[in-house]
Design a protein around this motif. Sequence first.
Motif, PDB file in Angstrom:
ATOM      1  N   ASP A  61      38.743  31.864  43.450  1.00 43.36           N
ATOM      2  CA  ASP A  61      39.279  30.919  42.477  1.00 43.36           C
ATOM      3  C   ASP A  61      39.887  31.703  41.320  1.00 43.36           C
ATOM      4  O   ASP A  61      39.250  32.603  40.771  1.00 43.36           O
ATOM      5  CB  ASP A  61      38.130  30.039  41.974  1.00 43.36           C
ATOM      6  CG  ASP A  61      38.599  28.891  41.105  1.00 43.36           C
ATOM      7  OD1 ASP A  61      39.457  29.108  40.227  1.00 43.36           O
ATOM      8  OD2 ASP A  61      38.089  27.776  41.305  1.00 43.36           O
ATOM      9  N   PRO A  62      41.123  31.418  40.947  1.00 46.47           N
ATOM     10  CA  PRO A  62      41.758  32.169  39.856  1.00 46.47           C
ATOM     11  C   PRO A  62      41.029  32.029  38.511  1.00 46.47           C
ATOM     12  O   PRO A  62      41.241  32.843  37.606  1.00 46.47           O
ATOM     13  CB  PRO A  62      43.176  31.605  39.771  1.00 46.47           C
ATOM     14  CG  PRO A  62      43.220  30.413  40.646  1.00 46.47           C
ATOM     15  CD  PRO A  62      41.997  30.413  41.521  1.00 46.47           C
ATOM     16  N   GLU A  63      40.152  31.036  38.388  1.00 47.10           N
ATOM     17  CA  GLU A  63      39.398  30.883  37.142  1.00 47.10           C
ATOM     18  C   GLU A  63      38.186  31.809  37.074  1.00 47.10           C
ATOM     19  O   GLU A  63      37.603  31.986  36.011  1.00 47.10           O
ATOM     20  CB  GLU A  63      38.971  29.421  36.969  1.00 47.10           C
ATOM     21  CG  GLU A  63      40.159  28.504  36.762  1.00 47.10           C
ATOM     22  CD  GLU A  63      39.756  27.078  36.465  1.00 47.10           C
ATOM     23  OE1 GLU A  63      38.574  26.837  36.126  1.00 47.10           O
ATOM     24  OE2 GLU A  63      40.611  26.208  36.578  1.00 47.10           O
ATOM     25  N   TRP A  64      37.807  32.416  38.210  1.00 50.14           N
ATOM     26  CA  TRP A  64      36.687  33.343  38.202  1.00 50.14           C
ATOM     27  C   TRP A  64      37.121  34.646  37.543  1.00 50.14           C
ATOM     28  O   TRP A  64      38.286  35.038  37.645  1.00 50.14           O
ATOM     29  CB  TRP A  64      36.209  33.630  39.614  1.00 50.14           C
ATOM     30  CG  TRP A  64      35.692  32.440  40.369  1.00 50.14           C
ATOM     31  CD1 TRP A  64      35.400  31.204  39.865  1.00 50.14           C
ATOM     32  CD2 TRP A  64      35.438  32.376  41.755  1.00 50.14           C
ATOM     33  NE1 TRP A  64      34.959  30.379  40.872  1.00 50.14           N
ATOM     34  CE2 TRP A  64      34.974  31.070  42.037  1.00 50.14           C
ATOM     35  CE3 TRP A  64      35.546  33.279  42.803  1.00 50.14           C
ATOM     36  CZ2 TRP A  64      34.616  30.667  43.326  1.00 50.14           C
ATOM     37  CZ3 TRP A  64      35.187  32.879  44.075  1.00 50.14           C
ATOM     38  CH2 TRP A  64      34.732  31.584  44.334  1.00 50.14           C
ATOM     39  N   PRO A  65      36.208  35.355  36.897  1.00 51.08           N
ATOM     40  CA  PRO A  65      36.582  36.629  36.288  1.00 51.08           C
ATOM     41  C   PRO A  65      36.923  37.673  37.363  1.00 51.08           C
ATOM     42  O   PRO A  65      36.490  37.559  38.515  1.00 51.08           O
ATOM     43  CB  PRO A  65      35.329  37.034  35.507  1.00 51.08           C
ATOM     44  CG  PRO A  65      34.215  36.260  36.104  1.00 51.08           C
ATOM     45  CD  PRO A  65      34.806  35.008  36.694  1.00 51.08           C
ATOM     46  N   PRO A 109      30.988  39.495  43.081  1.00 54.26           N
ATOM     47  CA  PRO A 109      30.833  40.177  41.798  1.00 54.26           C
ATOM     48  C   PRO A 109      30.022  39.328  40.812  1.00 54.26           C
ATOM     49  O   PRO A 109      29.830  38.125  41.020  1.00 54.26           O
ATOM     50  CB  PRO A 109      32.268  40.322  41.289  1.00 54.26           C
ATOM     51  CG  PRO A 109      33.132  40.139  42.484  1.00 54.26           C
ATOM     52  CD  PRO A 109      32.381  39.231  43.409  1.00 54.26           C
ATOM     53  N   PRO A 110      29.580  39.953  39.723  1.00 56.08           N
ATOM     54  CA  PRO A 110      28.879  39.193  38.680  1.00 56.08           C
ATOM     55  C   PRO A 110      29.749  38.026  38.197  1.00 56.08           C
ATOM     56  O   PRO A 110      30.965  38.140  38.141  1.00 56.08           O
ATOM     57  CB  PRO A 110      28.691  40.215  37.555  1.00 56.08           C
ATOM     58  CG  PRO A 110      28.857  41.547  38.194  1.00 56.08           C
ATOM     59  CD  PRO A 110      29.767  41.351  39.371  1.00 56.08           C
ATOM     60  N   GLU A 111      29.117  36.946  37.906  1.00 59.60           N
ATOM     61  CA  GLU A 111      29.755  35.728  37.385  1.00 59.60           C
ATOM     62  C   GLU A 111      30.590  34.971  38.411  1.00 59.60           C
ATOM     63  O   GLU A 111      31.277  34.023  38.070  1.00 59.60           O
ATOM     64  CB  GLU A 111      30.577  36.035  36.128  1.00 59.60           C
ATOM     65  CG  GLU A 111      29.726  36.623  34.999  1.00 59.60           C
ATOM     66  CD  GLU A 111      30.516  36.882  33.744  1.00 59.60           C
ATOM     67  OE1 GLU A 111      31.407  36.082  33.417  1.00 59.60           O
ATOM     68  OE2 GLU A 111      30.225  37.897  33.100  1.00 59.60           O
TER      69      GLU A 111
END
Length: 77
Positions: free
Chosen positions: A27-31, A7-9
């Motif tokens: 990664d849980p920090e990814w949007p 996905p984007p970002e």
Amino acid sequence: MHRFNPPPEWPEPPSDTWRPPPGWEPDPEWPDAPAGWGFWLNRSGRPSRGPIGAYGAIDAGRLELATADPALVLMHS
């Protein structure tokens, strides 16, 4: 051949042939991915269901249910 479509970002995969290994989670920090995001593309670059059991793909149970005869599914309730 299916290609993972982040996905984007999200970071780009390390190669075009990279596939998330079994049990992989982002990664849980990814949007969050946008609603309905297609995580897999086919050879033509079109959305695909992806390899069975891979992250973001149709899992084997859902595929089995989708292809089963409805009468047989009701018999097993």
